[in-house]
Design a protein around this motif. Structure first.
Motif, PDB file in Angstrom:
ATOM      1  N   ALA A 131       2.413  -6.079  -4.747  1.00  0.00           N
ATOM      2  CA  ALA A 131       2.488  -4.900  -3.530  1.00  0.00           C
ATOM      3  C   ALA A 131       1.670  -5.411  -2.571  1.00  0.00           C
ATOM      4  N   GLY A 132       0.321  -6.100  -2.824  1.00  0.00           N
ATOM      5  CA  GLY A 132      -0.631  -6.513  -1.922  1.00  0.00           C
ATOM      6  C   GLY A 132      -0.291  -7.789  -1.191  1.00  0.00           C
ATOM      7  N   LEU A 136       4.602  -3.111   2.103  1.00  0.00           N
ATOM      8  CA  LEU A 136       5.971  -2.307   1.781  1.00  0.00           C
ATOM      9  C   LEU A 136       6.241  -0.957   2.401  1.00  0.00           C
ATOM     10  N   ARG A 139       4.588   2.449   1.271  1.00  0.00           N
ATOM     11  CA  ARG A 139       3.467   1.911   0.474  1.00  0.00           C
ATOM     12  C   ARG A 139       2.536   1.102   1.185  1.00  0.00           C
ATOM     13  N   SER A 143      -0.298  -1.032  -0.629  1.00  0.00           N
ATOM     14  CA  SER A 143      -0.375  -2.672  -0.354  1.00  0.00           C
ATOM     15  C   SER A 143      -1.620  -2.968   0.268  1.00  0.00           C
TER      16      SER A 143
END
Length: 267
Positions: A131-132, A136, A139, A143
């Motif tokens: 996710a980084g 997202l 989120r 992220s």
């Protein structure tokens, strides 16, 4: 001589899997927890540590050094989840997440690196997230915190190379852990412009975690990295689609990639 490993956030989830796997591979493993007394049956020692508190970190690291006289490997794993529309997420909660996911690992590094410098050797693996690599929807804070750690690791790696200290990132995708139990969820606000999209995203997130693979895969990848003489910078562990999403971001036009993410999240 056996290698001494410190795994932050080692009481459950991915951290516990890493610690147990490395212990099985004959490493001397210490984990950390804010409340070790809650885990009396831990198969490895748990040191009391709050990554938001420098005094707590220094005390835990000193306790490990007193017991083992060395620290060879640090796995910066402690982290928290956070979800919510960017606009509606309280800044106080944003700061808490950044304090744990980004500033926390940096604090631990400042306590550990002097010992590794004196040894002229050490391995650091920072646990980030797939996710980084992308912002997202709902989120975004998570992220951002993991993306910041990815980038900081690149700088650490160059600065510490001449000291014999090797840095790497490991970015997991979704794995079957209890991360949702400790995640901050901004409330779904009835009538909000984000209500529908956020509710749908929360459902997707929970489904992805429930259907996730065994976190032992992350532990196995870390063990593999520790065997490498010259480890790389970035490693990803997850499903094919999760890892491929990073490749797609590099090759697709920006608007097309954004459209793909929006379709996935139903927004």
């Amino acid at each position: 001589m056996k290698k001494v490993v410190l795994v932050t956030g080692g009481s459950s989830g991915i951290g516990k899997s890493i610690a147990m796997y490395l212990q099985e591979k004959s490493y001397v493993v210490y984990g950390t927890s804010r409340t070790p007394s809650r885990y009396p049956d831990s198969p490895f020692p748990l040191l009391e540590m709050d990554v938001q508190n420098e005094t707590s970190i220094a005390r835990a690291v000193n306790e490990l050094i007193s017991a083992e006289s060395q620290i060879d490997i640090l796995i910066n794993n402690a982290g928290v989840g956070i979800t919510g529309p960017m606009e509606e997420t309280p800044i106080s909660e944003v700061m808490k997440a950044m304090d744990t996911n980004f500033y926390g690992p940096l604090r631990v590094l400042q306590a550990v690196l002097p010992h590794m410098r004196s040894q002229a050797a050490g391995r650091i693996i920072n646990i980030t997230s797939i996710a980084g690599y992308m912002g997202l929807p709902y989120r975004g804070i998570y992220s951002a915190s993991k993306g910041a750690l990815e980038i900081a690791t690149e700088a650490y790696r160059m600065e510490c190379a001449h000291l014999g200290i090797h840095f790497s990132n490991v970015a997991p995708g979704d794995f079957a852990t209890n991360i949702a139990a400790g995640r901050f969820h901004a409330p779904i606000v009835e009538g909000s412009d984000y209500e529908k999209g956020y509710a749908h995203t929360l459902q997707l997130i929970d489904e992805h975690v429930d259907d996730g693979n065994d976190p032992i895969e992350v532990a196995q990848k870390i063990h593999q990295i520790l065997q490498e003489k010259n480890p790389g910078i970035h490693y990803k562990v997850g499903s094919f689609l999760q890892k491929f999403s990073i490749v797609l971001k590099k090759i697709l036009p920006e608007k097309q990639y954004e459209k793909m993410l929006k379709k996935h999240y139903g927004i």
